[in-house]
Design a protein around this motif. Structure first.
Motif, PDB file in Angstrom:
ATOM      1  N   ARG A   5     -18.902 -17.644-108.762  1.00 58.60           N
ATOM      2  CA  ARG A   5     -18.326 -18.566-109.742  1.00 58.60           C
ATOM      3  C   ARG A   5     -17.457 -19.564-109.000  1.00 58.60           C
ATOM      4  N   THR A   7     -14.854 -22.741-109.767  1.00 57.54           N
ATOM      5  CA  THR A   7     -14.085 -23.486-110.759  1.00 57.54           C
ATOM      6  C   THR A   7     -13.328 -24.578-110.035  1.00 57.54           C
ATOM      7  N   ALA A  17     -17.595 -33.890-111.565  1.00 58.75           N
ATOM      8  CA  ALA A  17     -18.720 -33.014-111.903  1.00 58.75           C
ATOM      9  C   ALA A  17     -20.037 -33.774-111.786  1.00 58.75           C
ATOM     10  N   ASP A  32     -22.145 -19.981-111.096  1.00 54.57           N
ATOM     11  CA  ASP A  32     -21.592 -20.559-112.320  1.00 54.57           C
ATOM     12  C   ASP A  32     -20.584 -21.604-111.897  1.00 54.57           C
ATOM     13  N   GLU A  34     -17.912 -24.631-112.953  1.00 54.46           N
ATOM     14  CA  GLU A  34     -17.083 -25.136-114.047  1.00 54.46           C
ATOM     15  C   GLU A  34     -16.100 -26.163-113.503  1.00 54.46           C
ATOM     16  N   VAL A  36     -12.699 -28.277-114.638  1.00 60.14           N
ATOM     17  CA  VAL A  36     -11.622 -28.258-115.617  1.00 60.14           C
ATOM     18  C   VAL A  36     -10.745 -29.485-115.412  1.00 60.14           C
TER      19      VAL A  36
END
Length: 135
Positions: A5, A7, A17, A32, A34, A36
């Motif tokens: 993962r 982040t 992104a 994964d 992500e 933010v």
């Protein structure tokens, strides 16, 4: 095994992104991912980092890659104050490692085990004479 993962906390998360996914289109299949939106120094983001670091089912590492050495190092120290001692290795992008070395050295000149802040990206380590031997 557990799925990787990643982040990313950034003031311009949406734009970052799009750029990141365009540059590394296959990465989403491997982890994964992500992004933010927010200031990394905001309390909610610091709390989120502390929660990730405190999760026993997560093997976490924090990479700090802001614009300058001082900001990166100060942020790493700020995060370190919020997480359990030794629970989160923090990798800090730095141009020069000397300031970090003075903070992470013990009284005998050895590395302090409780610090777990590691520099990376120093040009002095990449552009050294021994790196050019054989070129």
């Amino acid at each position: 095994g557990l799925r990787l993962r990643v982040t990313v906390f950034d003031l311009q998360a949406d734009a970052r992104a799009r750029i990141f996914r365009g540059r590394y289109p296959d990465l989403a299949g491997a982890c994964d991912l992500e992004f933010v939106q927010g200031n990394a120094a905001d309390a909610d983001i610091l709390d989120r980092i502390a929660a990730i670091a405190g999760d026993p089912s997560t093997l976490a590492t924090l990479l700090v890659t802001m614009n300058d050495d001082s900001t990166n190092l100060l942020y790493a120290l700020q995060v370190r104050e919020r997480v359990a001692a030794g629970s989160l290795p923090i990798c800090v992008r730095m141009v020069d490692v000397h300031g970090l070395a003075s903070l992470t050295s013990g009284a005998e000149g050895g590395r302090r085990a409780d610090v777990r802040i590691y520099p990376f990206g120093m040009a002095s380590r990449i552009c050294a004479r021994d790196m050019l031997d054989g070129c």
